[in-house]
Design a protein around this motif. Structure first.
Motif, PDB file in Angstrom:
ATOM      1  N   CYS A 256      -2.673  -2.667   4.914  1.00 20.22           N
ATOM      2  CA  CYS A 256      -3.319  -3.335   6.046  1.00 20.22           C
ATOM      3  C   CYS A 256      -4.649  -2.708   6.442  1.00 20.22           C
ATOM      4  O   CYS A 256      -5.328  -3.203   7.341  1.00 20.22           O
ATOM      5  CB  CYS A 256      -2.380  -3.360   7.250  1.00 20.22           C
ATOM      6  N   LYS A 257      -5.000  -1.583   5.788  1.00 23.86           N
ATOM      7  CA  LYS A 257      -6.275  -0.906   6.040  1.00 23.86           C
ATOM      8  C   LYS A 257      -6.386  -0.378   7.468  1.00 23.86           C
ATOM      9  O   LYS A 257      -7.483  -0.268   8.012  1.00 23.86           O
ATOM     10  CB  LYS A 257      -7.462  -1.825   5.727  1.00 23.86           C
ATOM     11  N   VAL A 258      -5.276  -0.048   8.093  1.00 23.77           N
ATOM     12  CA  VAL A 258      -5.269   0.508   9.442  1.00 23.77           C
ATOM     13  C   VAL A 258      -4.960   1.998   9.348  1.00 23.77           C
ATOM     14  O   VAL A 258      -4.061   2.407   8.607  1.00 23.77           O
ATOM     15  CB  VAL A 258      -4.241  -0.206  10.350  1.00 23.77           C
ATOM     16  N   LYS A 259      -5.676   2.798  10.085  1.00 23.47           N
ATOM     17  CA  LYS A 259      -5.494   4.242  10.054  1.00 23.47           C
ATOM     18  C   LYS A 259      -4.276   4.661  10.877  1.00 23.47           C
ATOM     19  O   LYS A 259      -3.999   4.087  11.917  1.00 23.47           O
ATOM     20  CB  LYS A 259      -6.744   4.940  10.611  1.00 23.47           C
ATOM     21  N   GLY A 260      -3.549   5.671  10.382  1.00 23.70           N
ATOM     22  CA  GLY A 260      -2.473   6.251  11.166  1.00 23.70           C
ATOM     23  C   GLY A 260      -1.104   6.123  10.558  1.00 23.70           C
ATOM     24  O   GLY A 260      -0.142   6.687  11.079  1.00 23.70           O
ATOM     25  N   HIS A 261      -0.951   5.373   9.445  1.00 24.36           N
ATOM     26  CA  HIS A 261       0.358   5.280   8.803  1.00 24.36           C
ATOM     27  C   HIS A 261       0.170   4.977   7.323  1.00 24.36           C
ATOM     28  O   HIS A 261      -0.901   4.582   6.879  1.00 24.36           O
ATOM     29  CB  HIS A 261       1.225   4.199   9.470  1.00 24.36           C
ATOM     30  N   GLU A 262       1.272   5.181   6.569  1.00 26.78           N
ATOM     31  CA  GLU A 262       1.239   4.936   5.134  1.00 26.78           C
ATOM     32  C   GLU A 262       1.847   3.567   4.832  1.00 26.78           C
ATOM     33  O   GLU A 262       2.428   2.902   5.697  1.00 26.78           O
ATOM     34  CB  GLU A 262       2.003   6.033   4.393  1.00 26.78           C
ATOM     35  N   ARG A 263       1.745   3.163   3.563  1.00 26.89           N
ATOM     36  CA  ARG A 263       2.214   1.833   3.157  1.00 26.89           C
ATOM     37  C   ARG A 263       3.709   1.671   3.363  1.00 26.89           C
ATOM     38  O   ARG A 263       4.175   0.606   3.812  1.00 26.89           O
ATOM     39  CB  ARG A 263       1.857   1.610   1.677  1.00 26.89           C
ATOM     40  N   ASP A 264       4.496   2.727   3.062  1.00 22.62           N
ATOM     41  CA  ASP A 264       5.949   2.599   3.163  1.00 22.62           C
ATOM     42  C   ASP A 264       6.445   2.510   4.601  1.00 22.62           C
ATOM     43  O   ASP A 264       7.620   2.235   4.844  1.00 22.62           O
ATOM     44  CB  ASP A 264       6.640   3.770   2.452  1.00 22.62           C
ATOM     45  N   SER A 265       5.568   2.763   5.586  1.00 23.44           N
ATOM     46  CA  SER A 265       5.971   2.614   6.979  1.00 23.44           C
ATOM     47  C   SER A 265       5.103   1.584   7.695  1.00 23.44           C
ATOM     48  O   SER A 265       5.004   1.597   8.916  1.00 23.44           O
ATOM     49  CB  SER A 265       5.877   3.965   7.698  1.00 23.44           C
ATOM     50  N   CYS A 266       4.467   0.705   6.961  1.00 24.84           N
ATOM     51  CA  CYS A 266       3.614  -0.332   7.546  1.00 24.84           C
ATOM     52  C   CYS A 266       4.480  -1.443   8.132  1.00 24.84           C
ATOM     53  O   CYS A 266       5.329  -2.029   7.436  1.00 24.84           O
ATOM     54  CB  CYS A 266       2.661  -0.888   6.485  1.00 24.84           C
ATOM     55  N   TYR A 267       4.305  -1.755   9.390  1.00 19.24           N
ATOM     56  CA  TYR A 267       5.091  -2.791  10.061  1.00 19.24           C
ATOM     57  C   TYR A 267       4.914  -4.159   9.416  1.00 19.24           C
ATOM     58  O   TYR A 267       5.810  -4.991   9.433  1.00 19.24           O
ATOM     59  CB  TYR A 267       4.698  -2.867  11.534  1.00 19.24           C
ATOM     60  N   ARG A 268       3.732  -4.404   8.850  1.00 14.61           N
ATOM     61  CA  ARG A 268       3.478  -5.707   8.258  1.00 14.61           C
ATOM     62  C   ARG A 268       4.228  -5.910   6.945  1.00 14.61           C
ATOM     63  O   ARG A 268       4.293  -7.025   6.430  1.00 14.61           O
ATOM     64  CB  ARG A 268       1.976  -5.867   8.041  1.00 14.61           C
ATOM     65  N   LEU A 269       4.819  -4.804   6.419  1.00 13.13           N
ATOM     66  CA  LEU A 269       5.632  -4.904   5.216  1.00 13.13           C
ATOM     67  C   LEU A 269       7.124  -4.745   5.509  1.00 13.13           C
ATOM     68  O   LEU A 269       7.946  -5.462   4.954  1.00 13.13           O
ATOM     69  CB  LEU A 269       5.196  -3.835   4.206  1.00 13.13           C
ATOM     70  N   ILE A 270       7.472  -3.794   6.391  1.00 21.74           N
ATOM     71  CA  ILE A 270       8.885  -3.509   6.646  1.00 21.74           C
ATOM     72  C   ILE A 270       9.410  -4.237   7.876  1.00 21.74           C
ATOM     73  O   ILE A 270      10.607  -4.219   8.153  1.00 21.74           O
ATOM     74  CB  ILE A 270       9.105  -1.999   6.817  1.00 21.74           C
ATOM     75  N   GLY A 271       8.496  -4.872   8.636  1.00 23.04           N
ATOM     76  CA  GLY A 271       8.918  -5.582   9.836  1.00 23.04           C
ATOM     77  C   GLY A 271       8.713  -4.764  11.093  1.00 23.04           C
ATOM     78  O   GLY A 271       8.826  -3.541  11.070  1.00 23.04           O
ATOM     79  N   PHE A 272       8.421  -5.469  12.182  1.00 26.50           N
ATOM     80  CA  PHE A 272       8.192  -4.806  13.459  1.00 26.50           C
ATOM     81  C   PHE A 272       9.526  -4.512  14.140  1.00 26.50           C
ATOM     82  O   PHE A 272      10.456  -5.316  14.089  1.00 26.50           O
ATOM     83  CB  PHE A 272       7.351  -5.697  14.372  1.00 26.50           C
ATOM     84  N   PRO A 273       9.671  -3.364  14.777  1.00 23.85           N
ATOM     85  CA  PRO A 273      10.906  -3.058  15.511  1.00 23.85           C
ATOM     86  C   PRO A 273      11.069  -3.996  16.704  1.00 23.85           C
ATOM     87  O   PRO A 273      10.087  -4.500  17.257  1.00 23.85           O
ATOM     88  CB  PRO A 273      10.702  -1.607  15.952  1.00 23.85           C
ATOM     89  N   PRO A 274      12.318  -4.217  17.151  1.00 22.90           N
ATOM     90  CA  PRO A 274      12.556  -5.178  18.249  1.00 22.90           C
ATOM     91  C   PRO A 274      11.844  -4.793  19.549  1.00 22.90           C
ATOM     92  O   PRO A 274      11.441  -5.675  20.314  1.00 22.90           O
ATOM     93  CB  PRO A 274      14.081  -5.139  18.423  1.00 22.90           C
ATOM     94  N   ASP A 275      11.697  -3.482  19.811  1.00 25.81           N
ATOM     95  CA  ASP A 275      11.106  -3.073  21.082  1.00 25.81           C
ATOM     96  C   ASP A 275       9.623  -2.770  20.961  1.00 25.81           C
ATOM     97  O   ASP A 275       9.044  -2.080  21.814  1.00 25.81           O
ATOM     98  CB  ASP A 275      11.839  -1.841  21.633  1.00 25.81           C
TER      99      ASP A 275
END
Length: 311
Positions: A256-275
């Motif tokens: 996603c080209k956003v700073k602060g996280h890696e690909r394996d923890s990207c919300y746009r791939l693994i899904g956003f948490p409910p909260d």
């Protein structure tokens, strides 16, 4: 000095011996003589180097040309020329212009001493004031200690401490050593008040060098702690394990080209948490689109995010 035998061998221990590194362009010390303000430090530095090279006698008058036989006169002239070049390299351009035509290193040394060796009350007063008022401020502990030690060494050179073995001399020497310790501790920043208290409680009191070593170690530990990475306060949701905890990542996600996280923890791939807290309605709708398209190939998900949302 009595005349030396002309047949004497000019070996390594002979004052006329010149090492291959003893060239006219050699810089003996790192600082140049500029005048009254640094003559004492300059003179002492030069004397130490010349003594190490066995050439001090050429400037203090011990190695007079007439003390040697005619066969050694050319060698004396050569060494004298080398000494003149070393002195010229160790003074400022303004001073070198006044001594460039001199022919004897000892006379140049005497002239500089006569002009700048002014050991008077004003210089002693200045050093005493600087030593009493110096403080660490924004300096590192090492820089602060070095600056204080230079001032103290120059002061002792101007006002020598008695070095006899009598009781009074030994007591005074201990008093001076204690004063050096107190002056060093007084100038430290208040952030070192704890280690300063520990040092003052020691019996017997340590030397100023020992105290500096303790404070320097404290400074080093603080620097190491300040650069250690701290755990990230964020908690990331993962479909497989539920929650993924990690340390703070400083790079950029290659998806996603956003700073602060890696690909394996990207919300746009693994899904956003409910909260997860969305700041904009558009992002919320995008998150739902990603969560519902887990089975959709990655390029389709990207297109879904880029599609304009209905108002």
């Amino acid at each position: 000095m009595p005349p030396i035998n002309d047949s004497a061998v000019v070996d390594f221990n002979h004052p006329f011996f010149l090492h291959p590194s003893d060239t006219p362009g050699t810089l003996l010390i790192s600082h140049q003589l500029v005048g009254l303000e640094n003559y004492n430090v300059w003179s002492r530095s030069m004397r130490i180097v010349l003594l190490a090279k066995n050439k001090l006698g050429f400037v203090d008058g011990s190695f007079q040309k007439d003390s040697y036989g005619p066969d050694l006169h050319p060698q004396w002239e050569r060494c004298n020329a080398i000494l003149l070049s070393w002195i010229l390299n160790a003074v400022s351009k303004e001073l070198s212009a006044s001594i460039v035509f001199a022919s004897n290193a000892a006379s140049v040394w005497d002239d500089l001493m006569e002009h700048f060796d002014k050991v008077n009350g004003f210089r002693i007063f200045f050093l005493h004031r600087e030593i009493a008022t110096i403080s660490q401020g924004e300096l590192s502990v090492s820089t602060y200690f070095t600056k204080l030690k230079m001032l103290w060494d120059e002061y002792v050179a101007l006002v020598p401490i008695a070095s006899c073995e009598c009781v009074n001399s030994q007591q005074y020497s201990r008093h001076v050593t204690q004063q050096q310790l107190f002056l060093f501790l007084m100038g430290l920043n208040e952030t070192y008040s704890s280690i300063r208290s520990q040092i003052l409680l020691m019996q017997p009191l340590p030397s100023v060098n020992q105290a500096y070593s303790m404070v320097a170690q404290e400074e080093s530990q603080r620097i190491q702690l300040s650069v250690m990475p701290s755990p990230d306060s964020s908690v990331f949701y993962s479909k497989g394990s539920g929650i993924l905890d990690r340390r703070q990542f400083q790079g950029i996600c290659d998806y996603c080209k956003v700073k602060g996280h890696e690909r394996d923890s990207c919300y746009r791939l693994i899904g956003f948490p409910p909260d997860f807290k969305f700041s904009k309605r558009r992002n919320a709708q995008a998150a739902v689109a990603v969560s519902e398209s887990a089975a959709v190939p990655e390029p389709v998900v990207v297109l879904t995010l880029l599609m304009p949302l209905a108002s």
